[in-house]
Design an enzyme around this catalytic site. Structure first.
Site, short mmCIF file in Angstrom:
data_model
loop_
_atom_site.label_atom_id
_atom_site.label_comp_id
_atom_site.label_asym_id
_atom_site.label_seq_id
_atom_site.Cartn_x
_atom_site.Cartn_y
_atom_site.Cartn_z
N GLN A 141 80.07 38.67 67.44
CA GLN A 141 81.14 39.79 68.61
C GLN A 141 82.68 39.03 69.26
OE1 GLN A 141 82.11 42.94 67.93
NE2 GLN A 141 79.98 42.70 66.57
N LYS A 166 83.81 40.25 60.10
CA LYS A 166 83.80 40.56 61.71
C LYS A 166 85.36 39.93 61.89
CE LYS A 166 79.25 41.49 62.92
NZ LYS A 166 78.53 42.12 63.09
N1 PLP Z 1 75.13 39.28 66.10
C1 PLP Z 1 76.02 40.40 66.59
C2 PLP Z 1 76.19 40.04 68.19
C3 PLP Z 1 76.42 41.47 65.89
O1 PLP Z 1 76.84 42.41 66.13
C4 PLP Z 1 76.35 40.82 64.13
C5 PLP Z 1 76.58 42.30 63.72
O2 PLP Z 1 76.76 43.05 63.96
C6 PLP Z 1 75.35 40.20 63.68
C7 PLP Z 1 74.85 38.81 65.04
C8 PLP Z 1 75.05 40.11 62.79
O3 PLP Z 1 76.00 40.08 61.90
P1 PLP Z 1 75.97 39.67 60.56
O4 PLP Z 1 75.76 41.01 59.94
O5 PLP Z 1 77.32 39.58 59.71
O6 PLP Z 1 75.66 38.21 59.64
#
Ligand code: PLP
Length: 405
Positions: free
Chosen positions: A202, A225
């Site tokens: 984030q 993201k």
């Molecule tokens: N960590 C945080 C703080 C997140 O907001 C997210 C996804 O929303 C993730 C990890 C996981 O990311 P990803 O699904 O892209 O691996």
């Protein structure tokens, strides 16, 4: 200064109508929309530079290899890592944390050793450690937070013991928006010779992250993201640590020599990149980082902060509004509940007005338990959002509110 109209023109999806209403996309913490340049890069990659990388002598393979390795350097510069050997491409934040959880536990943890996490972690920084706990008997210690959603730093200091082997914390909470005091967190851990992993999923889209200045040992984030494609992410690790860690997955690319008796492993960064990497994704991610850099992370942070302040003040005009997370340092995410209106009802009714927000536990069920709720409505902002969109969002909430009076 943000040239909002020119930015919005770069994102074709923002012109879409949903149920005949202009789309208002406030689900940026889940995934961001993609600028034209990123989509064009993917198209150009497949149309013009597609061949498997690293082992080919032919023209296309070398061109694709060069593009992939150039992308690694773009990521390196973006977070100010000292060498491109410290940039490992993964599928995303989740895979990067799993990689460290697995390799670090194998290399450096024994039964009874401890990892410090926090109450506001995403499941992807909880479950990988639980899997290791079941496999190897390590334990997790959890940093609590205060009522504003800020980590209790005194308790953090007290959680260290002579069995603490790693601190693994989120840089910015995906639910509360809290930006944690990571510099202090790292300094404290280093005083005790404990390395730190930061989940930057984030944080990276919203602020300048400088891994050298932070002196962080591992930093992870997801491409999707930060306006890049899905399926590509980054693990940054200090070279001294990555050199010492055992490999995560075995296969092609990560080896130097293989016989049935013994395999020797490739050097960094390839030791951690088993199999054909997503070389189209890496180059498109690099394109996204260039796009963000062209606007500038400082103007982005300033603009998003103004939007956040405006949205928060407008939401607070509703009687019975509860906002979860009011940390002094906060990114552009607002989680809320209005009276006893269920978060799904709010999300579904806003959707009918063309407004995309996320509802539910946001992959942070332990945090929901601490807050004593099942879920929230979450509006998360980007530099392509506007005050006018916030006004329409507030009008939408007014309509929903009246329906439930
Ligand atoms: N960590 C945080 C703080 C997140 O907001 C997210 C996804 O929303 C993730 C990890 C996981 O990311 P990803 O699904 O892209 O691996």
């Amino acid at each position: 200064m943000i040239d909002i109209q020119s930015i919005r023109n770069d994102f074709p999806i923002l012109e879409k109508k949903i149920y005949d209403k202009p789309l208002i996309y406030f689900d940026n913490a889940a995934t961001t929309q993609k600028p034209r340049s990123v989509v064009e890069r993917i198209k150009n990659g497949y149309y013009n530079v597609n061949a498997n990388i690293h082992r080919g002598v032919h023209f296309l393979s070398q061109a694709a290899t060069e593009a992939h390795e150039e992308a690694r350097k773009t990521v390196q510069r973006f977070i100010n890592a000292s060498s491109s050997n410290e940039i490992i491409f993964t599928r995303g934040t989740t895979e990067a944390i799993n990689l460290i959880a697995s390799s670090f536990t194998d290399g450096f943890m024994e039964e009874g050793d401890e990892v410090i996490i926090s109450v506001m972690e995403h499941h992807s920084n909880i479950v990988p450690w639980q899997l290791q706990a079941a496999r190897k008997g390590i334990t997790m210690k959890v940093v609590p937070m205060n009522e504003r959603g800020e980590l209790c730093m005194d308790t953090y200091r007290e959680l260290f013991s002579d069995r603490t082997r790693l601190v693994s914390l989120t840089h910015m909470s995906n639910v509360l928006g809290t930006v944690n005091p990571v510099k202090e967190i790292i300094e404290e851990a280093h005083k005790k010779n404990v390395p730190v992993l930061l989940d930057g999923a984030q944080a990276v889209p919203h602020m300048q992250v400088n891994v050298a200045e932070l002196d962080v040992d591992f930093y992870v984030f997801s491409g999707h993201k930060i306006y890049g494609p899905t399926g590509i992410g980054v693990l940054y690790g200090k070279e001294e640590w990555l050199d010492k860690l055992p490999p995560y997955q075995g296969g092609g690319e990560m080896i130097a020599t293989v016989s049935f008796e013994k395999t020797t492993f490739n050097e960094l960064p390839f030791k951690f990149e088993a199999g054909t990497p997503d070389y189209i994704g890496s180059t498109a991610l690099a394109e996204a980082l260039k796009y963000v850099n062209n606007i500038g992370l400082n103007p982005i942070a300033a603009y998003e902060h103004e939007l956040l302040k405006y949205m928060t003040s407008q939401l607070k005009t509703f009687e019975g509004m509860r906002i979860f997370g009011e940390a002094a340092e906060k990114g552009a995410v607002v989680s809320f509940l209005l009276r006893d209106i269920h978060h799904y009802d709010m999300g579904m009714l806003l959707d009918r007005l063309g407004i995309a927000v996320r509802t539910g536990h946001h992959c942070a069920q332990p945090l929901m338990k601490v807050l004593g709720i099942e879920g929230t409505v979450r509006a998360s902002l980007s530099f392509y959002n506007t005050r006018e969109e916030i006004d329409r969002f507030i009008e939408g909430i007014e309509r929903v509110s009246k329906m439930f009076e």
